[in-house]
Design an enzyme around this catalytic site. Structure first.
Site, PDB file in Angstrom:
ATOM      1  N   CYS A 128       0.953   7.573  -1.756  1.00  0.00           N
ATOM      2  CA  CYS A 128       1.613   7.722  -3.055  1.00  0.00           C
ATOM      3  C   CYS A 128       2.887   8.561  -2.986  1.00  0.00           C
ATOM      4  O   CYS A 128       3.681   8.563  -3.927  1.00  0.00           O
ATOM      5  CB  CYS A 128       0.651   8.336  -4.061  1.00  0.00           C
ATOM      6  N   HIS A 265       4.551  10.884  -9.760  1.00  0.00           N
ATOM      7  CA  HIS A 265       3.690   9.776  -9.359  1.00  0.00           C
ATOM      8  C   HIS A 265       2.694   9.485 -10.468  1.00  0.00           C
ATOM      9  O   HIS A 265       2.116  10.402 -11.062  1.00  0.00           O
ATOM     10  CB  HIS A 265       2.961  10.138  -8.061  1.00  0.00           C
ATOM     11  N   ASN A 296      -2.168   3.057 -11.305  1.00  0.00           N
ATOM     12  CA  ASN A 296      -1.680   3.751 -10.120  1.00  0.00           C
ATOM     13  C   ASN A 296      -1.283   2.711  -9.074  1.00  0.00           C
ATOM     14  O   ASN A 296      -2.136   2.056  -8.490  1.00  0.00           O
ATOM     15  CB  ASN A 296      -2.786   4.669  -9.587  1.00  0.00           C
TER      16      ASN A 296
END
Length: 340
Positions: A128, A265, A296
């Site tokens: 990520c 993020h 996500n």
């Protein structure tokens, strides 16, 4: 006997630029929208529970025959058009991903070929934080003179790696691709990258088991999908990433009140809200909340959120944004950037 060098040659260094900047961004979201209602039965949950726990309402899933490279190409072409440059001006391709299904070759050379390029191309595996890692690397390549224009793509097809019966992670992930072009500038458009890792916590987010274990006993093993220790990751992200964000601001010489956007993020809405309390950013600064409809998407989440905020006029071109990525490894990276 001592051998002396000839001493007749002098190495010339590459000539770069004073600064670097993001020249354009692009994004690709797969067509299929998957609401929470499609996932709740397998994990004995509800739409309300998922929204309360994560802030996610829906996510996008790629088509079965749609690959990481397919999505990366669409986002890349969007970013190239947004930057207003010719394909021939790109001399480096970086792809940040952990879901390209081939151990080798990497996705980047395949993407470069799709675009008709024969340039340097390699993948970054920083989960990520991959996009922010790539921005830092691209900025240094440009300023150091190794590259002129770098195409960066953060792309994931996490639906291929999700255990849809895992109550802790089945609803978290989505698919997508975000891209950016980093090029030369006569002033700083990308601040110093503050990055690091805490490998002692590598098991907090991981593939269920290694491919070697799966290879040796495939009949007795579950597919090695992604797993996550949610509470541990939550605590680390909230308490550990705020100091990193502050260091990125200090390194860039920017004050919180100077920001035009905060683009973290898109891991979890609760993490974003808790980070905001820790950072104490002014209330008028727009905050990326792309997670509600995109979930996500790991390395794709920051560029996708950036593209949406610019396209919808939420943030201004030329404004300053603080971006920070964090995830499996555990790894993290943050920098202040000027929005294209």
């Amino acid at each position: 006997m001592t051998v002396a060098p000839k001493g007749t040659g002098t190495i010339q260094s590459a000539t770069g630029s004073v600064g670097s900047k993001i020249r354009g961004v692009g994004g690709y979201r797969p067509e299929r929208v998957v609401p929470n209602s499609e996932l709740v039965e397998a994990i004995d949950s509800s739409d309300e529970w998922i929204q309360e726990r994560s802030g996610i309402i829906s996510r996008r899933y790629a088509a079965p025959d749609e690959s990481v490279v397919d999505m990366a190409e669409k986002a890349a072409r969007d970013a190239i058009a947004n930057a207003g440059i010719d394909l021939a001006e790109i001399d480096t391709v970086l792809v940040a991903t952990v879901t390209h299904p081939l151990q080798t070759p990497a996705a980047a050379p395949i993407l470069a070929d799709r675009l008709g390029l024969r340039c340097a191309a390699f993948d970054i595996s920083a989960a990520c934080a991959g996009y922010c890692y790539a921005i830092g690397i691209a900025s240094d390549l440009v300023r150091g003179g190794t590259a002129t224009n770098v195409l960066i793509v953060g792309v994931e097809k996490l639906s291929d790696w999700t255990d849809f019966t895992d109550r802790g992670s089945a609803f978290i992930f989505g698919d997508g691709a975000g891209a950016a072009i980093v090029g030369r500038s006569d002033r700083a458009g990308i601040g110093p990258t503050i990055w690091g890792s805490e490998g002692n916590e590598w098991q907090a987010i991981m593939q269920r088991e290694s491919w070697m274990e799966f290879k040796d006993n495939p009949g007795d093993r579950e597919f090695p999908a992604l797993t996550m220790q949610g509470q541990k990751v939550f605590r680390w992200a909230v308490w550990g990433m705020a100091p990193v964000a502050h260091r990125a601001l200090e390194a860039a010489g920017v004050h919180p009140e100077d920001l035009d956007a905060f683009i973290p993020h898109q891991a979890n809405m609760r993490i974003i809200d808790a980070m905001l309390k820790q950072l104490k950013l002014p209330a008028d600064i727009p905050v990326a909340r792309d997670i509600s409809e995109t979930a996500n998407t790991s390395a794709a989440s920051i560029p996708l959120a950036t593209e949406r905020m610019l396209r919808e006029g939420i943030v201004p071109s030329g404004g300053l944004a603080l971006q920070i990525g964090f995830g499996a490894g555990l790894v993290y990276a943050a920098q202040v950037i000027e929005l294209p």
